[in-house]
Design a protein around this motif. Sequence first.
Motif, PDB file in Angstrom:
ATOM      1  N   VAL A 270      11.897   2.126  -3.887  1.00 44.84           N
ATOM      2  CA  VAL A 270      11.631   2.011  -5.325  1.00 44.84           C
ATOM      3  C   VAL A 270      11.240   0.594  -5.730  1.00 44.84           C
ATOM      4  O   VAL A 270      10.786   0.377  -6.854  1.00 44.84           O
ATOM      5  N   GLY A 271      11.432  -0.370  -4.848  1.00 41.27           N
ATOM      6  CA  GLY A 271      11.109  -1.750  -5.179  1.00 41.27           C
ATOM      7  C   GLY A 271      11.137  -2.619  -3.937  1.00 41.27           C
ATOM      8  O   GLY A 271      11.327  -2.131  -2.819  1.00 41.27           O
ATOM      9  N   LEU A 272      10.943  -3.919  -4.126  1.00 41.10           N
ATOM     10  CA  LEU A 272      11.005  -4.827  -2.990  1.00 41.10           C
ATOM     11  C   LEU A 272      11.430  -6.208  -3.454  1.00 41.10           C
ATOM     12  O   LEU A 272      11.233  -6.598  -4.619  1.00 41.10           O
TER      13      LEU A 272
ATOM     14  N   LEU B  90      13.909 -15.993  -5.428  1.00 49.74           N
ATOM     15  CA  LEU B  90      13.910 -14.636  -4.862  1.00 49.74           C
ATOM     16  C   LEU B  90      13.382 -13.693  -5.931  1.00 49.74           C
ATOM     17  O   LEU B  90      13.943 -13.625  -7.039  1.00 49.74           O
ATOM     18  N   ARG B  91      12.298 -12.969  -5.626  1.00 51.74           N
ATOM     19  CA  ARG B  91      11.634 -12.125  -6.622  1.00 51.74           C
ATOM     20  C   ARG B  91      11.880 -10.652  -6.322  1.00 51.74           C
ATOM     21  O   ARG B  91      11.871 -10.221  -5.171  1.00 51.74           O
ATOM     22  N   GLN B  92      12.102  -9.884  -7.389  1.00 49.57           N
ATOM     23  CA  GLN B  92      12.252  -8.430  -7.286  1.00 49.57           C
ATOM     24  C   GLN B  92      11.135  -7.765  -8.074  1.00 49.57           C
ATOM     25  O   GLN B  92      10.908  -8.078  -9.240  1.00 49.57           O
ATOM     26  N   LEU B  93      10.423  -6.841  -7.417  1.00 48.95           N
ATOM     27  CA  LEU B  93       9.358  -6.085  -8.060  1.00 48.95           C
ATOM     28  C   LEU B  93       9.631  -4.602  -7.873  1.00 48.95           C
ATOM     29  O   LEU B  93      10.166  -4.179  -6.842  1.00 48.95           O
ATOM     30  N   MET B  94       9.250  -3.804  -8.840  1.00 47.53           N
ATOM     31  CA  MET B  94       9.431  -2.359  -8.769  1.00 47.53           C
ATOM     32  C   MET B  94       8.137  -1.704  -8.317  1.00 47.53           C
ATOM     33  O   MET B  94       7.038  -2.094  -8.741  1.00 47.53           O
ATOM     34  N   LEU B  95       8.261  -0.703  -7.449  1.00 45.53           N
ATOM     35  CA  LEU B  95       7.110   0.055  -6.975  1.00 45.53           C
ATOM     36  C   LEU B  95       6.762   1.154  -7.972  1.00 45.53           C
ATOM     37  O   LEU B  95       7.637   1.652  -8.688  1.00 45.53           O
ATOM     38  N   PRO B  96       5.504   1.566  -8.015  1.00 51.58           N
ATOM     39  CA  PRO B  96       5.126   2.642  -8.940  1.00 51.58           C
ATOM     40  C   PRO B  96       5.749   3.967  -8.530  1.00 51.58           C
ATOM     41  O   PRO B  96       5.982   4.235  -7.354  1.00 51.58           O
ATOM     42  N   SER B  97       6.013   4.799  -9.521  1.00 51.86           N
ATOM     43  CA  SER B  97       6.564   6.124  -9.269  1.00 51.86           C
ATOM     44  C   SER B  97       5.465   7.068  -8.788  1.00 51.86           C
ATOM     45  O   SER B  97       4.279   6.707  -8.749  1.00 51.86           O
TER      46      SER B  97
ATOM     47  N   TYR C   6       0.840  -1.195   0.000  1.00 48.41           N
ATOM     48  CA  TYR C   6       0.000   0.000   0.000  1.00 48.41           C
ATOM     49  C   TYR C   6       0.876   1.246   0.000  1.00 48.41           C
ATOM     50  O   TYR C   6       1.928   1.279   0.661  1.00 48.41           O
ATOM     51  N   SER C   7       0.450   2.250  -0.731  1.00 49.64           N
ATOM     52  CA  SER C   7       1.108   3.550  -0.630  1.00 49.64           C
ATOM     53  C   SER C   7       0.471   4.322   0.524  1.00 49.64           C
ATOM     54  O   SER C   7      -0.746   4.294   0.701  1.00 49.64           O
TER      55      SER C   7
END
Length: 334
Positions: free
Chosen positions: A269-271, A281-288, A203-204
């Motif tokens: 910026v990501g998680l 192991l997964r990397q996802l980018m958060l929205p700007s 959540y933002s």
Amino acid sequence: MLPQPYRLCDELLNELIDDFLQVCFLEADAAQELSADTESDAVSLAPMRTWTLPSQIPTAGTLVSAISSEVLAIATPPPTSCLLLWDLSTGHMQTLTTSDTGLVPVSLQCVAPTPSNPVVRQRLALLSEGEADGMGKLLLLDLAPPVHVDPAQRDPQANLPTADWVVSPIGALDVNASSAGGKFSADGLFYACALRDGAVAVYSVPLPPSPKGGDASKVTSGDAPEVAPQLVLTSPSTSVGSAAGAVCVHFLLAPAPRGMGEALSWGAVGLLTWHRGERGLRQLMLPSRTELASPLSDGTGAPPALQWLFPYEITASAASLDSVFVALGLADGS
């Protein structure tokens, strides 16, 4: 005054020097806190302080998080679930919320959000798990310390400030939370929580409006933020039947946008996520910020992910403060 472009170069050099000095100060401060004893190789630690919870607060199932060096946030379990602030210096107890719905608190965390404002604010998140298949609750609050006035300058006719912290609700969201709990990003602008189906919901958490002139007395309890919290992404589990509490999350940080002369700060910026019993192991980018302002996405979908596959199952992980380094423990002991 130097003509252009020399003034711009001078400002850039001053900014680089300021950032370098700030990093040096932080490293020196950390080295001083953990200074080693050359004679016995012992580590010098600060004196430890201990407190005993008031008798009316149960010890089993109670969560505690530090708001400041003298103030603690306390979440108590059912049947009298409540969220409290305890001032250790005065013993004053402030009740923030109460609930009789049987929600079980599983995570209580406080961070100082950035970008900072003139008032020393704190951001508090309480994640509770519902009974059986019931929905849980994510409670988000923004806190500002009470205004202290010199007794010699008090006006007897004025409305004197109290010892209570100023509470600004950010949002109360229904989430299918698991006992794995949740986690704030370092900048306090995102919150990730584990769901019962093994997925991760992010959540933002918008910053509330700053008081005019940085005067905390102009912030009143109940002030609502300009933008409500919203679900920005959901990362589903990659395996069927993932057990509750089997997911781990690390936020990735990068230098936040700043103006000329502003101090360096870091933003999420990501998680990174991984599930117990899995090798990925997964990397996802958060929205700007621009993407967050767009109403086109409801956050229920999973964004494209980068995945690393290891030879053995992941059992433990740790990330550096700047998220540059991530250490993993594997099932074979490596």
